[in-house]
Structures are given as structure tokens and as C-alpha cells.
Design an enzyme around this catalytic site. Structure first.
Site, PDB file in Angstrom:
ATOM      1  N   ASN A  64       0.835  -1.206   0.000  1.00 44.33           N
ATOM      2  CA  ASN A  64       0.000   0.000   0.000  1.00 44.33           C
ATOM      3  C   ASN A  64       0.868   1.254   0.000  1.00 44.33           C
ATOM      4  O   ASN A  64       1.929   1.305   0.636  1.00 44.33           O
ATOM      5  CB  ASN A  64      -1.024  -0.004   1.143  1.00 44.33           C
ATOM      6  N   GLU A  66       0.538   5.384   0.442  1.00 47.17           N
ATOM      7  CA  GLU A  66      -0.371   6.442   0.911  1.00 47.17           C
ATOM      8  C   GLU A  66       0.127   7.827   0.480  1.00 47.17           C
ATOM      9  O   GLU A  66       1.217   7.978  -0.063  1.00 47.17           O
ATOM     10  CB  GLU A  66      -0.528   6.334   2.430  1.00 47.17           C
ATOM     11  N   CYS A  75      -4.292   0.690  -2.450  1.00 49.86           N
ATOM     12  CA  CYS A  75      -4.121  -0.577  -1.734  1.00 49.86           C
ATOM     13  C   CYS A  75      -3.033  -1.432  -2.385  1.00 49.86           C
ATOM     14  O   CYS A  75      -2.800  -1.362  -3.604  1.00 49.86           O
ATOM     15  CB  CYS A  75      -5.417  -1.373  -1.760  1.00 49.86           C
ATOM     16  N   GLU A  77      -3.082  -4.551  -3.089  1.00 46.54           N
ATOM     17  CA  GLU A  77      -3.594  -5.472  -4.120  1.00 46.54           C
ATOM     18  C   GLU A  77      -3.610  -4.810  -5.483  1.00 46.54           C
ATOM     19  O   GLU A  77      -3.183  -5.376  -6.488  1.00 46.54           O
ATOM     20  CB  GLU A  77      -5.031  -5.918  -3.788  1.00 46.54           C
ATOM     21  N   CYS A 114     -10.258  -5.123   0.459  1.00 46.09           N
ATOM     22  CA  CYS A 114     -11.350  -4.164   0.637  1.00 46.09           C
ATOM     23  C   CYS A 114     -12.329  -4.275  -0.541  1.00 46.09           C
ATOM     24  O   CYS A 114     -12.042  -4.928  -1.555  1.00 46.09           O
ATOM     25  CB  CYS A 114     -10.793  -2.747   0.746  1.00 46.09           C
ATOM     26  N   CYS A 117     -10.931  -3.315  -4.017  1.00 52.34           N
ATOM     27  CA  CYS A 117     -10.030  -4.325  -4.586  1.00 52.34           C
ATOM     28  C   CYS A 117     -10.802  -5.566  -5.012  1.00 52.34           C
ATOM     29  O   CYS A 117     -10.452  -6.222  -6.001  1.00 52.34           O
ATOM     30  CB  CYS A 117      -8.930  -4.678  -3.587  1.00 52.34           C
TER      31      CYS A 117
HETATM   32  N1  THU Z   1      -5.311  -1.382   2.438  1.00 56.65           N
HETATM   33  C1  THU Z   1      -4.773  -2.226   1.514  1.00 56.65           C
HETATM   34  O1  THU Z   1      -3.672  -2.010   1.010  1.00 56.65           O
HETATM   35  N2  THU Z   1      -5.498  -3.321   1.171  1.00 56.65           N
HETATM   36  C2  THU Z   1      -6.691  -3.672   1.734  1.00 56.65           C
HETATM   37  O2  THU Z   1      -7.321  -4.627   1.309  1.00 56.65           O
HETATM   38  C3  THU Z   1      -7.196  -2.898   2.877  1.00 56.65           C
HETATM   39  C4  THU Z   1      -6.606  -1.551   3.033  1.00 56.65           C
HETATM   40  C5  THU Z   1      -4.529  -0.203   2.812  1.00 56.65           C
HETATM   41  C6  THU Z   1      -5.079   1.111   2.337  1.00 56.65           C
HETATM   42  C7  THU Z   1      -4.509   2.067   3.360  1.00 56.65           C
HETATM   43  O3  THU Z   1      -3.201   2.428   2.957  1.00 56.65           O
HETATM   44  C8  THU Z   1      -4.426   1.256   4.622  1.00 56.65           C
HETATM   45  O4  THU Z   1      -4.475  -0.101   4.222  1.00 56.65           O
HETATM   46  C9  THU Z   1      -5.520   1.534   5.640  1.00 56.65           C
HETATM   47  O5  THU Z   1      -6.767   1.389   5.065  1.00 56.65           O
END
Ligand code: THU
Length: 163
Positions: A64, A66, A75, A77, A114, A117
């Protein structure tokens, strides 16, 4: 007249990565674990590692990423999936593995992809016409395996929905 229907998904839980039958999927899990170290998550402090296994056997990692403008982050994925198509344009996605920094109680289910994704994974299945295996690791490195996105995103929209 009202009619109620039930629908349910299915998942399998392996007690250890080494119990996975396909050795490429074992390697895939370890790649997801190492991808987590590359997460850039200074805002949520929630790190996620993902890896995708391609039909040609290649593995592509993602984590991930940000941003100070929160919604711009992506994310793990989707970082992995989109990179995979660019690095290996002639290969299809077979499986995806995922690990997160979630603080789980022993036996508590890990964090699954999530909703956004999941929808991207629907698109992947639509492209290939084949189900994708989703492998999610918990803190003890048990592996939760779902065969096909329909188990975790029923009634999903796909390209046919637009006809
Ligand atoms: N996140 C992911 O990378 N994948 C997921 O399936 C759930 C959430 C990341 C997004 C964000 O950077 C952090 O987790 C908190 O939501």
C-alpha cells in the site's frame, strides 16, 4: 409475495503456508510477506503486502502506498495487479496473496481485500474467464483461501452488466 433466498461463500483454512499443495503459492505467500516491508503507510500505519501469481509462473509484488491527500493512496492489491499487467502483459492473474499488519487475536480472521479491490478482482476474472484464488495470511501465517471472488463479492457488477 416476498421470497427470501440465502447465499453463502466458502473458504478453506490451512494451518501453515507449507500445507499449500502448490509450491508456487507457497512462494507467493512469502513474497506477500516481504512486500509488506515496502509499504508506505505513514498515515494509517497499517501496512499491507500483496503478491500476484501469473499464468506464466511469474510473481509480482505490491504494497500500500499512501499520500498526504488521503484518497490518493492505493491498496497493495491494486498496486500489485496493475503492475503485473504492465510487467507481464501476456500473462493472466491466477492467484493473489495478502498479508496485513492487523493486530489479530489468536484465531481471528485476517483482513480480506477491501471492497474496491474485490471489484478490481472481479474485472480480472472477467478478463480471463477463470476464477482467481485469494490467499489471506493471518498473524500466525495460517492461510485463508477463497476460490473465486464470488465467495466474497456476490452480485458483483461486470462488463456484461453494462449491456
Ligand atoms: N489497504 C490495503 O492495502 N489493502 C486492503 O485490502 C485494505 C486496506 C490499505 C489502504 C490504506 O493504505 C491502509 O491499508 C488503511 O486502510
Amino acid at each position: 409475495m416476498k421470497k427470501t433466498i440465502q447465499f453463502a461463500g466458502q473458504l478453506s483454512i490451512y494451518d501453515a503456508i507449507e500445507e499449500l499443495v502448490d509450491e508456487r503459492e507457497q512462494a507467493l505467500c512469502y513474497k506477500a510477506i516481504s512486500a509488506q516491508d515496502r509499504a508506505y503507510a505513514p498515515y494509517s500505519r497499517f501496512t499491507v503486502g500483496a503478491s500476484v501469481l501469473m499464468s506464466g509462473g511469474q510473481i509480482v509484488m505490491g504494497s500500500n502506498q499512501e499520500n498526504a491527500v488521503y484518497p490518493l493512496g492505493l491498496c497493495a492489491e491494486r498496486v500489485a495487479i496493475f503492475a503485473a499487467h504492465n510487467i507481464h502483459p501476456d500473462s493472466r492473474i491466477r492467484s493473489i496473496a495478502l498479508t496485513t499488519s492487523a493486530d489479530l487475536e489468536d484465531g481471528e480472521a485476517p483482513v480480506f481485500p477491501c471492497g474496491s479491490c474485490r471489484q478490481v478482482l472481479v474485472e480480472e476474472e472477467y478478463r480471463t474467464g477463470e476464477e482467481i484464488r485469494i490467499l489471506v495470511l493471518d498473524t500466525q501465517r495460517r492461510v485463508y483461501v477463497v476460490e473465486g471472488i464470488n465467495n466474497i463479492l456476490p452480485f458483483a457488477m461486470n462488463k456484461d452488466s453494462l449491456d
